[in-house]
Every structure is written in C-alpha cells, then in structure tokens.
Design a protein around this motif. Structure first.
Motif, PDB file in Angstrom:
ATOM      1  N   TYR A  96      -3.558  -2.195  -8.814  1.00 52.70           N
ATOM      2  CA  TYR A  96      -4.488  -2.743  -9.797  1.00 52.70           C
ATOM      3  C   TYR A  96      -5.172  -4.004  -9.270  1.00 52.70           C
ATOM      4  N   ASP A  97      -6.502  -4.036  -9.376  1.00 46.85           N
ATOM      5  CA  ASP A  97      -7.285  -5.222  -9.017  1.00 46.85           C
ATOM      6  C   ASP A  97      -6.975  -5.612  -7.565  1.00 46.85           C
ATOM      7  N   TRP A  98      -6.584  -6.879  -7.329  1.00 53.99           N
ATOM      8  CA  TRP A  98      -6.230  -7.299  -5.966  1.00 53.99           C
ATOM      9  C   TRP A  98      -4.774  -7.000  -5.628  1.00 53.99           C
ATOM     10  N   ARG A  99      -4.021  -6.540  -6.607  1.00 60.79           N
ATOM     11  CA  ARG A  99      -2.590  -6.306  -6.416  1.00 60.79           C
ATOM     12  C   ARG A  99      -2.337  -4.905  -5.840  1.00 60.79           C
ATOM     13  N   THR A 100      -2.743  -4.740  -4.603  1.00 62.62           N
ATOM     14  CA  THR A 100      -2.636  -3.432  -3.949  1.00 62.62           C
ATOM     15  C   THR A 100      -1.581  -3.430  -2.841  1.00 62.62           C
ATOM     16  N   MET A 101      -0.847  -4.532  -2.689  1.00 64.93           N
ATOM     17  CA  MET A 101       0.064  -4.673  -1.543  1.00 64.93           C
ATOM     18  C   MET A 101       1.180  -3.636  -1.553  1.00 64.93           C
ATOM     19  N   GLY A 102       1.585  -3.195  -2.746  1.00 66.89           N
ATOM     20  CA  GLY A 102       2.690  -2.254  -2.851  1.00 66.89           C
ATOM     21  C   GLY A 102       2.409  -0.920  -2.185  1.00 66.89           C
ATOM     22  N   ILE A 103       1.130  -0.552  -2.094  1.00 64.37           N
ATOM     23  CA  ILE A 103       0.736   0.663  -1.390  1.00 64.37           C
ATOM     24  C   ILE A 103       0.220   0.332   0.015  1.00 64.37           C
ATOM     25  N   PHE A 104      -0.656  -0.661   0.100  1.00 64.84           N
ATOM     26  CA  PHE A 104      -1.338  -0.948   1.363  1.00 64.84           C
ATOM     27  C   PHE A 104      -0.416  -1.529   2.434  1.00 64.84           C
ATOM     28  N   ASN A 105       0.494  -2.431   2.050  1.00 64.71           N
ATOM     29  CA  ASN A 105       1.233  -3.225   3.043  1.00 64.71           C
ATOM     30  C   ASN A 105       2.514  -2.584   3.559  1.00 64.71           C
ATOM     31  N   ALA A 106       3.051  -1.628   2.825  1.00 63.20           N
ATOM     32  CA  ALA A 106       4.354  -1.075   3.203  1.00 63.20           C
ATOM     33  C   ALA A 106       4.423  -0.568   4.641  1.00 63.20           C
ATOM     34  N   PRO A 107       3.386   0.109   5.162  1.00 65.95           N
ATOM     35  CA  PRO A 107       3.519   0.654   6.524  1.00 65.95           C
ATOM     36  C   PRO A 107       3.830  -0.396   7.589  1.00 65.95           C
ATOM     37  N   MET A 108       3.222  -1.584   7.492  1.00 66.19           N
ATOM     38  CA  MET A 108       3.485  -2.574   8.550  1.00 66.19           C
ATOM     39  C   MET A 108       4.917  -3.080   8.481  1.00 66.19           C
ATOM     40  N   HIS A 109       5.451  -3.223   7.280  1.00 68.99           N
ATOM     41  CA  HIS A 109       6.849  -3.641   7.149  1.00 68.99           C
ATOM     42  C   HIS A 109       7.797  -2.545   7.644  1.00 68.99           C
ATOM     43  N   LEU A 110       7.492  -1.317   7.301  1.00 71.87           N
ATOM     44  CA  LEU A 110       8.326  -0.201   7.750  1.00 71.87           C
ATOM     45  C   LEU A 110       8.333  -0.069   9.273  1.00 71.87           C
ATOM     46  N   TYR A 145       6.395  -7.353  -3.501  1.00 73.03           N
ATOM     47  CA  TYR A 145       6.769  -8.726  -3.162  1.00 73.03           C
ATOM     48  C   TYR A 145       7.435  -9.327  -4.395  1.00 73.03           C
ATOM     49  N   GLU A 146       8.572  -9.961  -4.192  1.00 78.47           N
ATOM     50  CA  GLU A 146       9.380 -10.385  -5.331  1.00 78.47           C
ATOM     51  C   GLU A 146       8.620 -11.301  -6.271  1.00 78.47           C
ATOM     52  N   TRP A 147       7.754 -12.144  -5.713  1.00 77.73           N
ATOM     53  CA  TRP A 147       6.995 -13.058  -6.574  1.00 77.73           C
ATOM     54  C   TRP A 147       6.077 -12.288  -7.530  1.00 77.73           C
TER      55      TRP A 147
END
Length: 573
Positions: free
Chosen positions: A233-247, A317-319
């Motif tokens: 939602y809105d700018w809060r896309t990290m849950g989908i977009f960012n996971a690959p780099m952490h994995l 992200y926990e925050w």
C-alpha cells in the motif's frame, strides 16, 4: 568496524578545521555570509561577540516536524521542554502535519513563508532546491562546540555540493556502536505457536519456513488461518519488494544490492533472486496459504489482519508492524506473538538483516530563511547535544522515569516500563516530542559511562522488558536477545544506498517511480497466477521492465555509491 571508527574520529579534527574553509563552496572559500539569504544569515553576521551567549530572554520559535503525526503543542508544556526552556529561554510551537506532507511543504515553498525550524522528512530535497534552509557552517563554527563534537566525523557527508551544511541528520553514532537487543528492522516473522507445536526447530531457509507454516496450517484447517500476508500500500511496499535481497544475504540498500568487492550496484527486481521469491509466493498461493487481499489491503487493514492473531507469518520491518504486534501482546496470549527469523534462500548464505553502522544523511532538521534568530536556535541545538541533555531527552529524569544501580547502569523498573507504553505519559514527559527529529545522537550510540544512549538498546532494559514468553522462546533457541539470532553486520561504508540523495526529476528518480509502477502491475499477476502461467508472465514482466533504463540507473548508483564511500573514508574532495 573499529578501524572505521578510528578513521572517522581522526577525520573529526580535519573536518572541524575545514568547516569554515569549505563553507563558501563556490565562492572561493569566503565566509558564506556574502551569498546566504539575509534572513538566514543575520544571526551569524551579528555573532562576532558572545554577549548573547547566556541570553535567556523568553522567546518562542515555530517548528514544523513532518516526521510525526501527533498533537501540536508548545514544547514548554512538556517536562523535558520546560527544562530546556529554563536552560535557554527558548520555547517552540511544535507543529505536525495533518493530511499530505508534500502538499503542506509545497504550500510553504510557494508562499516563501516557513516555520523557524523545519524537519521536512521525505520532502527535504524540495526544501533544499527551494533554498529554504540557511547555511549552518558559520553558526556551528561560532556557537556549536557540541554540534562539532557529535557531528564532526560526519561533516564531509553532511555538506551539499556547494560546500555548505544545511541540516543536521538524526543518526550520528557517538561512542561505541551498539545494536539493539531486539530487531527493529527486517525479518521473516512466524507465530510462536507454530514453532512451539514442532518443538522449536531451527529453520534457516525459505523452504523450511514455508514448509513449517504449511504443516501447521494443514493440522489446523478448521481455524480459518492465513498462512502468509504482505503489504503493497502506498509507499509501504517493502514487504514484497525488499525480501529478495535479504533472502540472498544482503542488507536493506533499497532498489539495489551492492557487491562487497566491487561496490557496483545491481537492480535485483529483474534477476533470479526476485523470480525465486515470487515463484515461492506463487507456490504457496496455489496451496491456499497466501493472503490474496495482500495486493488490495490498505495499511490499517494490514495491521488489523496481523493483529487478529490469525496470520501465521509475514516478512516486514518491525517498525512498520510494531503496532499490530503490540496489539497481540495486549491479549496476553504469547502463542499468537511473533518470532523474527533471519531467513535466507540457502543454508550456506550468511544473513545480513541487521543494519551496519551507518549515517543516514538524507533526513534532518534545519533552520529556515524565515527564522527570526538563528543564533538562539543554533545555541538551543548545541545545548540539546550536551550529554546530560541527551540523557534527559532519551531517559527522562532519574528516580522518576529511570533508575541507576550501584554500578552506574541505567535501568527501568516494571512500573517505568509500563509507563513508557502510555501515550499520555510520553507526551507529558516529552518523549513523544523530543526523542527524534532534533539534533541528536544516533540510536546505536553509547554514553561516556558505557550506558546505551537509547533506552531500548540498554541490555538491562531489554531483559526486564521481555515477557515470560520472550524469555522462554529465547531460552529454547539458546540466546539472550532476539538480535543474537542474526549474523553480525558486515561493514559497508556506503550503507544504506537508499539514503543517498537522487536529484528530483532526474532519470534515476524517474526510473525509481516507473520501476515501482511496473512491479505493482506484475507482482500480483505473478503471485496469483496458475503455476503453469508463471514463467510466461515473468517473461512478459522482464520485457516490460527491460524498457526502463536499468543500466543507466545502476550507473548512476555506482557513481553515487563511490562518492559516498569517498566521503565516508575521507578520500573525496
């Protein structure tokens, strides 16, 4: 890490000495008073003598803080603000956004009418482009001994292209770098009841993570559980977009992963890491484990879903999700609480979820061209940065909001821990208004006596704050804190790449927006497709993504990262 800190401390003397010399930027090193806005430099030009140094004449300034949405207040209506007013005579009318921040900032720029002090959050580039901040170099040199002490090692990073410093960031590490006992950042979260049911297994890979969730869900079909959810939602896309780099074993550098050896940036949205991640989500979706509403829920709906206790896992992200986790904790049912895990693709991959020591230089607070008395403001800032005031701002008042044991260690009583959870108490004391968005030590700092600067980073506070369920699950996994489950971060002098300023309207910024649009268009299709349709849709996505100037963006990031490394290491101009 230690070598870097010593180098930075050595730079402090050089940077402090060069602050005035570089202040003129493009005007041959002259005093920047000659080129600054008159209203922004009036204080500096009148500051040759120190007769006003102890001036405590009552004065009230305005401060707009775009980083928070809390009730407006006069700072002296808080206990911390009142104490700071007694020391300086300065009060602030603290103002916060209602509605869209960019609209509010845009109105300020259009009118040229600004508050005295401004923390514009993501609109900081707009403020800089509008020349709404005054240069701080001379003011710091003449009135900022504590500013130089705290920010000295970072002055080179804080300078804009013209050599001037226009704002003070919020992340200057003072003392030793101290990671938080809890996560605070990214992780794959899993409900504790899932781990409990299967004897608290040690899982590391994405396959193991989802296999466990599937196994639990299959055993509890009648409970209407959701295996995994996401937020886009809105700018809060990290849950989908960012996971690959952490994995893949990288920390959060935003749109790119950065090679440790070459320091070259790679957009990973179109590579095998992202394909592997989305294919796994596609797989669990076709097994009935994925929350299909992930692509339509707004932020409140996402928090409500996690708060329900029906979601077995998510990456975030926990925050961002802390509010939902706190709601679950209020139920007293520890089984519904979540455990953060450093999940990666492969067994031999070293996780890098914990943030390295870093200095985020694209957020901060500055004095505007509308400021009535920049000298009084910079002196207030400098006074805030005295260690005793940094302790007050973070910890409060000894014997009231924190205690000190016989060894000089700060701690909180159970009652004080509970009080910290109460919004009304936090507003009354001033923690709500002063803990962030002011000149400050970075939260990973330590005090001169070895105590943690940030309350939540103090081991004694963390241990006392843990619930019985926390202590039980930590014992099961053989650690004392949640962060001990995660690998220590490697030193990355450019980190985080997402904080490196990209010029507004530039091809790189346009790429970021267009790539986001393409991902938001195709990721739902990829995740929700039938398994035999996935590869075809992925090829269609690559074709569409390939129309963007990926190489151009990577080249820009390479240059910006190299410049950041040069600044951090002191090898740049």
């Amino acid at each position: 890490m230690v070598r870097k800190k010593l180098a930075m401390l050595g730079l402090a003397l050089l940077m402090t000495a060069s602050l005035t010399a570089c202040g003129g930027g493009g005007n041959g090193g002259k005093n920047n008073a000659s080129s600054a806005e008159p209203s922004g430099n009036a204080g500096a030009s009148n500051s040759a003598n120190n007769t006003a140094q102890e001036d405590k004449t009552p004065v009230t300034f305005t401060y707009f803080n775009a980083n928070s949405q809390v009730p407006d207040i006069d700072s002296n209506k808080t206990e911390i603000g009142k104490k700071l007013e007694e020391q300086t005579g300065v009060n602030f009318k603290l103002q916060f956004p209602v509605g869209d921040v960019n609209t509010k900032i845009g109105t300020m720029i259009a009118s040229g009418d600004y508050p005295d002090v401004l923390a514009p959050d993501t609109a900081i580039d707009k403020i800089l482009d509008a020349k709404a901040f005054i240069p701080l170099n001379d003011l710091i040199e003449q009135y900022g001994p504590n500013i130089k002490r705290v920010y000295g090692p970072y002055f080179n990073q804080m300078k804009q292209a013209d050599g001037n410093i226009y704002f003070l960031p919020f992340s200057a590490v003072v003392g030793d770098y101290l990671p938080a006992p809890t996560i605070g950042q990214g992780a794959f979260f899993i409900q504790r009841r899932v781990l409990k049911e299967f004897g608290y297994p040690k899982i590391k890979t994405l396959d193991e993570y989802f296999d466990l969730i599937k196994k639990y869900n299959d055993a509890h079909k009648s409970e209407g559980l959701t295996g995994f959810t996401s937020l886009t939602y809105d700018w809060r896309t990290m849950g989908i977009f960012n996971a690959p780099m952490h994995l893949a074993g990288y920390p959060n550098d935003g749109d790119v992963i950065v090679d440790m050896a070459t320091h070259k940036a790679n957009v990973y949205a179109d590579d095998d890491y992202t394909k592997r991640w989305l294919k796994k989500l596609n797989e669990i979706n076709n097994e009935g484990l994925y929350d299909k509403s992930s692509f339509v829920n707004n932020y409140d709906q996402y928090l409500a879903k996690v708060s329900s206790g029906k979601v077995l896992g998510f990456f975030d992200y926990e925050w961002e999700v802390d509010q939902a986790i706190q709601n679950i904790r209020k139920t007293g049912n520890d089984d519904l609480d979540y455990m953060p895990l450093p999940i990666v693709f492969d067994q031999n991959t070293k996780d890098q979820y914990l943030d390295p020591n870093s200095f985020v230089d694209n957020r901060g607070v500055g004095i505007t061209t509308s400021a009535k008395d920049p000298v009084r403001i910079i002196k207030f800032f400098d006074n805030m940065l005295k260690e005793e005031n940094q302790i007050m701002i973070q910890w409060g008042f000894k014997g009231e909001t924190y205690e000190v044991n016989d060894q000089g260690r700060f701690y909180l009583t159970p009652e004080q821990i509970e009080a910290r959870k109460d919004n009304a108490t936090n507003q009354k004391v001033g923690f709500t208004y002063f803990n962030y968005s002011w000149p400050m030590y970075g939260t990973a700092s330590t005090l001169s006596d070895g105590n943690a600067y940030a309350v939540n980073s103090q081991p004694e506070v963390a241990q006392a704050s843990f619930t019985e369920g926390d202590r039980n699950i930590l014992e099961k996994y053989g650690v004392r804190t949640f962060s001990e489950l995660f690998a220590a971060p490697d030193d990355r002098p450019w980190y985080p790449a997402w904080s490196i300023s990209i010029e507004q309207g530039s091809p790189a910024e346009i790429f970021q927006q267009k790539s986001k649009d393409v991902k938001l268009k195709y990721f739902p299709k990829l995740v929700l497709a039938k398994p035999d349709q996935f590869d075809a849709i992925w090829e269609e996505y690559l074709k569409e993504f390939g129309k963007l100037d990926v190489k151009g963006f990577e080249s820009t990031m390479d240059e910006l990262i190299a410049a950041k490394i040069a600044k951090v290491t002191g090898t740049g101009n």
